[in-house]
Structures are given as structure tokens and as C-alpha cells.
Design an enzyme around this catalytic site. Structure first.
Site, PDB file in Angstrom:
ATOM      1  CG  ASP A 235      -1.971  -1.223   1.170  1.00 23.03           C
ATOM      2  OD1 ASP A 235      -2.188  -1.703   0.031  1.00 23.03           O
ATOM      3  OD2 ASP A 235      -2.366  -1.654   2.154  1.00 23.03           O
TER       4      ASP A 235
ATOM      5  CE  LYS B  84     -11.490  -4.362  -0.662  1.00 22.86           C
ATOM      6  NZ  LYS B  84     -10.112  -4.316  -1.130  1.00 22.86           N
TER       7      LYS B  84
ATOM      8  CG  ASP C  29     -19.344  -4.234 -14.146  1.00 18.92           C
ATOM      9  OD1 ASP C  29     -20.655  -4.118 -14.793  1.00 18.92           O
ATOM     10  OD2 ASP C  29     -18.550  -3.216 -14.261  1.00 18.92           O
TER      11      ASP C  29
ATOM     12  CD  GLN D 198      -8.437  -2.086   8.341  1.00 16.76           C
ATOM     13  OE1 GLN D 198      -9.561  -2.479   8.459  1.00 16.76           O
ATOM     14  NE2 GLN D 198      -7.605  -2.159   7.405  1.00 16.76           N
TER      15      GLN D 198
END
EC number: 4.1.1.23
Length: 235
Positions: free
Chosen positions: A12, A63, A66, A186
Site C-alpha cells: 500500500d 474487489k 459488475d 480499521q
């Protein structure tokens, strides 16, 4: 299974240069990396291919959600990239389309149940009638029925999820924080040791390693905690 097969470091970071330096710093201690939106949109897909070609395992955290055909087309191409894991939101139709598209590829599809940054109040505000635990359980059962390879959930739910999905599906848990680490954004977190004892099979750790003054030492400390939890007789 080697503990290094179970620890997934989240890359990240905002640039490929930073990701390359981190991978170099961590060396052979880390075998598995997660690449998500931040790095993907900075050239991370090519970087993911290169890492996979070098022998690293890659968890592509996209993630997906669609219409069925779009999900299937995306999964087919991702499977060709040599990725090890891929996330999609655990909606039944999307999962069924993805499973069909990934057949024979070896790509482990993970259903994202409820994001670890969300609690009951967040779900209610989004219009869900379930609390996090109930929604996780519902989606875990749907993922198993669809033939998914695993589940992404909070470590707080991993024990309940393991009862639902059985021993053959991966239970991948983000929101892992070593004792004393900041929670950040978180809301449902757990230590590496407690997460493994609860039933998690893979742990995703980003900030406690990526932002550490000595990332390799931080990674080794987490690996040691995992080894102690998995094989206490060897300590």
C-alpha cells in the site's frame, strides 16, 4: 505450510519505485504480496506480472463487481497474468460468473464479505439489514455454494466462517495489528497469533510492516509470532 505462505504483505504505497524498494528490503523473508487500487493505478499491473514472474505470489485486490459478462472477462484476463489470488465482492451472481471464468487456471478467487473498516452503524447507513457478523455468515455460505476458493473477512469472524466454509477454503483476514500497533481506520482488528488461532489461514499486513522504521525486522517479528501460533511445539 511455511508461515511465509500465509503472510501477505500489502504493498500500500503510492509509487512503483517505493514498492520495488520495499520488496528488495524484505527479500526472501516475504513470498506473498497484495497489490490494490493505489498501486494498480500507478502502473501496478505490470509490476504484479513482473513479481509473479520472479516467483512471488500475488494477491490482486481488485474487489470486482459488475454484470456477469464483465466480471467473467476480467477474471479470464487476470488468470492469464499469473496471479495467485483475486478478490471480488461476494455477490452470488458475480461469484458464479467468476468461478466459471477461472476454471482450470489455479487462480484462487476470494469473496469479500464485509470490509474491516465497517461496523454495524456503517452497514445500517448503507441500507443493509444485517449486522457485520450476520452478513459475513450469509456471504460466506454463498461463496461456498458458488465454488469460490476463499473468503475475505475480519479475523473476528474467522472462527464462525471456518465452520461455514470448512477446511478447503482460504480465510484471508486483513486488519491484522501486532500488539501495541495503531488501528488506523480499521475497526475490527486482531493480532497475528489470535487471528490464526481463530481460524484465519492467511493474514494481510500492510501498515505495521510498510510504515515500520525497519520493515524487514517488523515482518520477521510477525512471522515469528505466526510460527509460535501455528507450531507451538517447535518453539
Amino acid at each position: 505450510m511455511d508461515a511465509r505462505e500465509r503472510l501477505i504483505v500489502g504493498l500500500d504505497v503510492p509509487t512503483i519505485g517505493e514498492a520495488e524498494r520495499l520488496v528488495s528490503t524484505l527479500g526472501d523473508d516475504i513470498l506473498f504480496y497484495k497489490i490494490g487500487y493505489q498501486l494498480v493505478f500507478a502502473g501496478g499491473l505490470e509490476f504484479a506480472r513482473d513479481l509473479a514472474a520472479s516467483g512471488k505470489k500475488i494477491f490482486l485486490d481488485m474487489k470486482l463487481l459488475d454484470i456477469d459478462n464483465t466480471v467473467a472477462s476480467g477474471v479470464e484476463n487476470i488468470a492469464k497474468m499469473g496471479m495467485s489470488m483475486l478478490t471480488l465482492h461476494a455477490y452470488p451472481k458475480a461469484m458464479k460468473a467468476a468461478v466459471e471464468a477461472a476454471k482450470g487456471s489455479g487462480l484462487c478467487l476470494l469473496g469479500v464479505t464485509v470490509l474491516t473498516s465497517m461496523d454495524a452503524e456503517d452497514l445500517a447507513e448503507a441500507g443493509y439489514q444485517y449486522d457485520p457478523q450476520a452478513l459475513v455468515a450469509r456471504r460466506a455460505a454463498q461463496a461456498r455454494a458458488a465454488g469460490m476458493g476463499g473468503i475475505v473477512c475480519s479475523a473476528e469472524e474467522s472462527a464462525a466462517v471456518s465452520e461455514i466454509v470448512g477446511p478447503d477454503m482460504a480465510i484471508v483476514t486483513p486488519g491484522i495489528r501486532p500488539t501495541g500497533a495503531e488501528k488506523g481506520d480499521q475497526k475490527r482488528v486482531m493480532t497475528p497469533k489470535d487471528a490464526l488461532k481463530a481460524g484465519s489461514t492467511h493474514l494481510v499486513v500492510a501498515r505495521p510492516i510498510v510504515k515500520a522504521p525497519e520493515p524487514r525486522e517488523a515482518a520477521r517479528a510477525i512471522l515469528n509470532e505466526m510460527v509460535a501460533a501455528l507450531w507451538p511445539a517447535n518453539r
